[in-house]
Design a protein around this motif. Sequence first.
Motif, PDB file in Angstrom:
ATOM      1  N   LEU A   5       0.860  -1.189   0.000  1.00 39.94           N
ATOM      2  CA  LEU A   5       0.000   0.000   0.000  1.00 39.94           C
ATOM      3  C   LEU A   5       0.891   1.231   0.000  1.00 39.94           C
ATOM      4  O   LEU A   5       1.718   1.402   0.898  1.00 39.94           O
ATOM      5  CB  LEU A   5      -0.875   0.025   1.260  1.00 39.94           C
ATOM      6  N   GLY A   7       1.091   5.615  -0.474  1.00 41.58           N
ATOM      7  CA  GLY A   7       0.274   6.812  -0.277  1.00 41.58           C
ATOM      8  C   GLY A   7       0.994   7.768   0.634  1.00 41.58           C
ATOM      9  O   GLY A   7       1.902   7.387   1.383  1.00 41.58           O
ATOM     10  N   LYS A  13      -3.117   4.361   4.784  1.00 42.91           N
ATOM     11  CA  LYS A  13      -2.513   3.043   4.508  1.00 42.91           C
ATOM     12  C   LYS A  13      -2.709   2.115   5.710  1.00 42.91           C
ATOM     13  O   LYS A  13      -3.179   0.988   5.559  1.00 42.91           O
ATOM     14  CB  LYS A  13      -1.005   3.179   4.215  1.00 42.91           C
ATOM     15  N   ALA A  17      -5.070  -1.140   5.882  1.00 42.05           N
ATOM     16  CA  ALA A  17      -4.389  -2.428   6.061  1.00 42.05           C
ATOM     17  C   ALA A  17      -4.998  -3.188   7.244  1.00 42.05           C
ATOM     18  O   ALA A  17      -5.219  -4.398   7.170  1.00 42.05           O
ATOM     19  CB  ALA A  17      -2.890  -2.212   6.270  1.00 42.05           C
ATOM     20  N   SER A  30       3.617  -2.922   9.103  1.00 45.78           N
ATOM     21  CA  SER A  30       3.771  -1.465   9.001  1.00 45.78           C
ATOM     22  C   SER A  30       5.158  -1.081   9.491  1.00 45.78           C
ATOM     23  O   SER A  30       5.494  -1.323  10.660  1.00 45.78           O
ATOM     24  CB  SER A  30       2.703  -0.785   9.874  1.00 45.78           C
ATOM     25  N   ASP A  84       2.852  -1.823   4.533  1.00 48.49           N
ATOM     26  CA  ASP A  84       2.369  -0.437   4.669  1.00 48.49           C
ATOM     27  C   ASP A  84       3.527   0.445   5.140  1.00 48.49           C
ATOM     28  O   ASP A  84       4.088   0.206   6.204  1.00 48.49           O
ATOM     29  CB  ASP A  84       1.188  -0.486   5.670  1.00 48.49           C
ATOM     30  N   LYS A 112      -2.022   2.493  -4.623  1.00 45.71           N
ATOM     31  CA  LYS A 112      -1.713   3.816  -4.063  1.00 45.71           C
ATOM     32  C   LYS A 112      -3.024   4.487  -3.673  1.00 45.71           C
ATOM     33  O   LYS A 112      -3.943   4.591  -4.498  1.00 45.71           O
ATOM     34  CB  LYS A 112      -0.988   4.650  -5.119  1.00 45.71           C
TER      35      LYS A 112
END
Length: 194
Positions: A5, A7, A13, A17, A30, A84, A112
């Motif tokens: 992901l 952005g 994100k 997620a 993450s 992420d 995105k």
Amino acid sequence: MRLVLLGAPGSGKGTQAERLKTELSVPHISTGDMLRAAVAAGTPQGLKAKAVMDAGKLVSDDILLGMLEERLTQPDVKNGFILDGYPRNLAQADALEHLLVKIGQPLDAVIKLKVPSEVILGRCEIRFKAQGRADDNPETVRDRLVIYAEQTAPVAEFYAKRGKLQIVDGVGELEEVTARVKRALENESAAANG
Ligand code: B4P
């Protein structure tokens, strides 16, 4: 499903997620959460990262790659992952490609989340007031958006050239954005299956 992901900071994100991980039965990885955990635990990596993160800058590629390699080789990742916050620059995108070849886990999709800067500033200000995260300070968010435009935006182009990028509108109710991401993933798998 192996999904990245992308952005801007505050584009959602992490939020998306968390919503998708159960449905896709894969862990949410993450790099921001991993770094915040290292800061909270006072590890040597966390001590190095704290000031950089509070200033809204990017933590060194070496630290990130080491953490990610360790995480992506854990057993729960065997059926895939939602990544992420990584890659955040072209060097990280290259490093990820090499790492995924090494562990035999090529990406299925890159999405995105597209959100205008004024919406991002509003979201981060709400979170700053609620949680006091230093990097959500409006001044710092502006700096993060500049770093995003300079260093992270080219990563989308990197995946677009490889035919992997899908852009999803990240503005709207959480459920709406999740439904858009799921539709994009369905399109991706339909295209992959011919
Ligand atoms: P991250 O933890 O990745 O922080 P983020 O960009 O703010 O998160 P995200 O886009 O996931 O936004 P969220 O869902 O939380 O990074 C923090 C720092 O760590 C970086 O600045 C950097 O220093 C360091 N770092 C991390 N990865 C790195 C890397 N690879 N290399 C170098 N350094 C790295 O959403 C934000 C807010 O919006 C939330 O409050 C949420 O509730 C709200 N929101 C989300 N979706 C919404 C919606 N649809 N409508 C309304 N509000 C919404």
